[in-house]
Write an enzyme that holds these catalytic residues in place. Structure first.
Site, PDB file in Angstrom:
ATOM      1  N   GLY A   1      79.717  36.819  55.999  1.00 37.78           N
ATOM      2  CA  GLY A   1      79.066  38.116  55.948  1.00 37.78           C
ATOM      3  C   GLY A   1      79.568  39.098  56.995  1.00 37.78           C
ATOM      4  O   GLY A   1      79.791  40.281  56.712  1.00 37.78           O
TER       5      GLY A   1
ATOM      6  N   ASN B   1      67.021  40.565  56.418  1.00 41.96           N
ATOM      7  CA  ASN B   1      66.981  39.153  56.781  1.00 41.96           C
ATOM      8  C   ASN B   1      65.705  38.755  57.498  1.00 41.96           C
ATOM      9  O   ASN B   1      65.288  37.612  57.453  1.00 41.96           O
ATOM     10  CB  ASN B   1      68.205  38.779  57.634  1.00 41.96           C
TER      11      ASN B   1
ATOM     12  N   SER C   1      77.599  35.739  51.781  1.00 39.96           N
ATOM     13  CA  SER C   1      77.959  34.651  52.689  1.00 39.96           C
ATOM     14  C   SER C   1      77.533  33.308  52.100  1.00 39.96           C
ATOM     15  O   SER C   1      76.384  33.154  51.663  1.00 39.96           O
ATOM     16  CB  SER C   1      77.257  34.886  54.024  1.00 39.96           C
ATOM     17  N   GLY C   2      78.450  32.338  52.116  1.00 40.46           N
ATOM     18  CA  GLY C   2      78.185  31.054  51.478  1.00 40.46           C
ATOM     19  C   GLY C   2      77.041  30.260  52.083  1.00 40.46           C
ATOM     20  O   GLY C   2      76.247  29.653  51.364  1.00 40.46           O
ATOM     21  N   HIS C   3      76.914  30.299  53.421  1.00 41.61           N
ATOM     22  CA  HIS C   3      75.945  29.381  54.031  1.00 41.61           C
ATOM     23  C   HIS C   3      74.505  29.817  53.841  1.00 41.61           C
ATOM     24  O   HIS C   3      73.577  29.101  54.220  1.00 41.61           O
ATOM     25  CB  HIS C   3      76.272  29.120  55.517  1.00 41.61           C
TER      26      HIS C   3
ATOM     27  N   THR D   1      95.566  31.521  55.193  1.00 33.86           N
ATOM     28  CA  THR D   1      95.500  30.427  54.212  1.00 33.86           C
ATOM     29  C   THR D   1      94.070  30.257  53.713  1.00 33.86           C
ATOM     30  O   THR D   1      93.121  30.250  54.507  1.00 33.86           O
ATOM     31  CB  THR D   1      96.003  29.114  54.864  1.00 33.86           C
TER      32      THR D   1
ATOM     33  N   CYS E   1      65.528  35.252  69.781  1.00 30.57           N
ATOM     34  CA  CYS E   1      65.790  34.226  70.780  1.00 30.57           C
ATOM     35  C   CYS E   1      66.771  33.182  70.275  1.00 30.57           C
ATOM     36  O   CYS E   1      67.364  32.459  71.047  1.00 30.57           O
ATOM     37  CB  CYS E   1      64.510  33.554  71.233  1.00 30.57           C
TER      38      CYS E   1
HETATM   39  N1  PLP Z   1      74.165  40.063  57.155  1.00 29.87           N
HETATM   40  C1  PLP Z   1      72.933  39.534  57.045  1.00 29.87           C
HETATM   41  C2  PLP Z   1      71.844  40.318  56.396  1.00 29.87           C
HETATM   42  C3  PLP Z   1      72.666  38.258  57.561  1.00 29.87           C
HETATM   43  O1  PLP Z   1      71.450  37.753  57.478  1.00 29.87           O
HETATM   44  C4  PLP Z   1      73.729  37.557  58.190  1.00 29.87           C
HETATM   45  C5  PLP Z   1      73.483  36.234  58.802  1.00 29.87           C
HETATM   46  O2  PLP Z   1      72.422  35.961  59.314  1.00 29.87           O
HETATM   47  C6  PLP Z   1      75.000  38.150  58.244  1.00 29.87           C
HETATM   48  C7  PLP Z   1      75.170  39.410  57.727  1.00 29.87           C
HETATM   49  C8  PLP Z   1      76.155  37.450  58.875  1.00 29.87           C
HETATM   50  O3  PLP Z   1      76.696  36.516  57.967  1.00 29.87           O
HETATM   51  P1  PLP Z   1      77.686  35.373  58.491  1.00 29.87           P
HETATM   52  O4  PLP Z   1      76.878  34.414  59.258  1.00 29.87           O
HETATM   53  O5  PLP Z   1      78.232  34.763  57.211  1.00 29.87           O
HETATM   54  O6  PLP Z   1      78.760  36.048  59.264  1.00 29.87           O
END
Ligand code: PLP
Length: 395
Positions: free
Chosen positions: A71, A151, A199-201, A237, A325
């Site tokens: 992300g 988030n 973002s994959g995770h 890569t 935190c």
């Molecule tokens: N954007 C948002 C809204 C997120 O919640 C996060 C991760 O918490 C990110 C961007 C960052 O993503 P990444 O951890 O894949 O860099």
């Protein structure tokens, strides 16, 4: 002790199907997709299949997907590309509640590169004012960057409407959909959105893989220069295991989207109602209608979020607090502060974020433990309810 993991907006567990699918890519199928030999070159088909699966999840075409590291990289790539392709425009429009990946880049661009950043405010429910959006986007705007869903609160923004306004002014539209993809339906086929970060995770793939959607026909300058990977749009890569993981995770998310979203929302609402009923002086942060199905942010007055987290941790319950935190700072959450949540309540705010793996028993366990934890901490705290008013007066 069993772990009850309610911190899925921070990261998610890898889906078992994803884990199985990527195993061969470490010891058997470990080639480089750019190699001339078939051992490596054949992997390009696996990358292509993953691209198709991910494109289907967001209503895009496969060639509109560029794989990268996640992300943060996607956000930076989109914003920098827009500024580089439209050098005559020197303004950015974004919100005060974006992820630091966007906020800190915008602050840097303002401070060191002379861009003007027009910050959009939110109201006490975390919602945007569309009149302000219209007023701040102009013919000087190079890019509008507004997240699809927040988030911390899960609040969903009307990004397709905002994209229309951006388009009327010839500005590019970027949305950070890291928290939205896989949780709510997304269809980019008819949206005026030029860039979307994911973002994959956050959707049960692995860490270190993500993608940027770039709308067909959008002028683009890569962020990372080098080799010719990703059709010259992202050098380096390919992370083949990560890409395969993201493809499988996207396929699973698409298959289960409606059913799992309903399941998560039902459990989240059960948690919300249960906590509100059992704990006095508690409230929900953020709009409860326009909200991701998995997210609940609650404020508990007269108690410290970090203390709640520590006590929950002792019981095996994982969540996040209103202070960032987790990143090692006790700064109050910029999101809750932007919503006007009082300083004291920000500190007592906890984010619970569920996944499709969250069970009813886990929610019941949280409901049996958290009210006791809050009551205990309030009984100890100098800011306990009885003393709170007095303490405020003294300060
Ligand atoms: N954007 C948002 C809204 C997120 O919640 C996060 C991760 O918490 C990110 C961007 C960052 O993503 P990444 O951890 O894949 O860099």
């Amino acid at each position: 002790m069993k772990t009850v993991y309610l911190d899925n907006n921070a990261t998610t567990k890898v889906a078992p199907e994803v884990f199985e699918a990527i195993k061969p890519y470490f010891m058997e199928r470990y080639g480089n997709p750019s190699s001339m030999h078939s051992f490596g070159g054949n992997l390009a088909h696996d990358v292509a299949r993953a691209r198709e699966k991910l494109a289907l999840l967001i209503g895009a075409e496969p060639q509109e997907i560029v794989f990268n590291s996640g992300g943060t990289e996607s956000d930076a790539t989109a914003i920098m590309s827009a500024l580089n392709t439209m050098p005559q425009r020197r303004e950015i429009v974004t919100t005060r509640v974006e992820h630091p990946a966007v906020i800190n880049l915008c602050k840097y661009l303002a401070r060191f590169k002379g861009y003007k950043v027009n910050w959009l405010s939110v109201d006490k429910k975390g919602l945007l004012d569309m009149d302000e959006v219209k007023a701040k986007i102009s013919d000087q705007t190079a890019i509008v960057s507004v997240m699809w869903a927040n988030n911390e609160t899960g609040v969903i923004f009307p990004v397709t409407e905002i994209a229309e306004i951006a388009n009327e002014h010839g500005a590019l539209m970027h949305t950070d959909a890291v928290q939205a993809v896989g949780k709510i339906p997304i269809d980019l086929s008819s949206a005026g959105i030029h860039f979307l970060s994911l973002s994959g995770h956050k959707l049960h793939a692995v860490k270190g893989i993500g993608a940027l959607y770039i709308k067909k026909g959008t002028r683009f300058v890569p962020f990372i220069m080098g080799g010719h990977q990703e059709s010259n749009r992202r050098a380096g890569t390919e992370n083949v295991p990560g890409i395969v993981a993201l493809g499988v995770a996207a396929e699973l998310a698409r298959k289960h989207l409606t059913e799992k979203a309903q399941q998560m929302a039902r459990l989240r609402d059960r948690l919300q109602e249960g906590l509100l009923a059992a704990i006095p002086d508690a409230h929900v942060n953020g709009d409860t209608e326009k909200r991701l199905p998995n997210t609940l942010n609650m404020g508990f007055e007269f108690v410290e979020g970090e203390a709640i987290l520590m006590r929950m941790d002792e019981k095996g319950i994982c969540a996040s607090s209103g202070s960032a935190c987790s990143s090692g700072s006790l700064e109050p959450s910029h999101v809750l502060r932007a919503m006007g949540v009082p300083f004291t309540a920000v500190h007592g705010s906890i984010r619970f974020s569920l996944s499709r793996y969250t069970t009813e028993e886990e929610i019941d366990f949280v409901l049996s433990e958290v009210p006791k934890i809050i009551a205990f901490l309030r009984s100890l705290s100098p800011f306990g309810r009885a003393d709170f008013d007095r303490a405020c007066v003294i300060q």
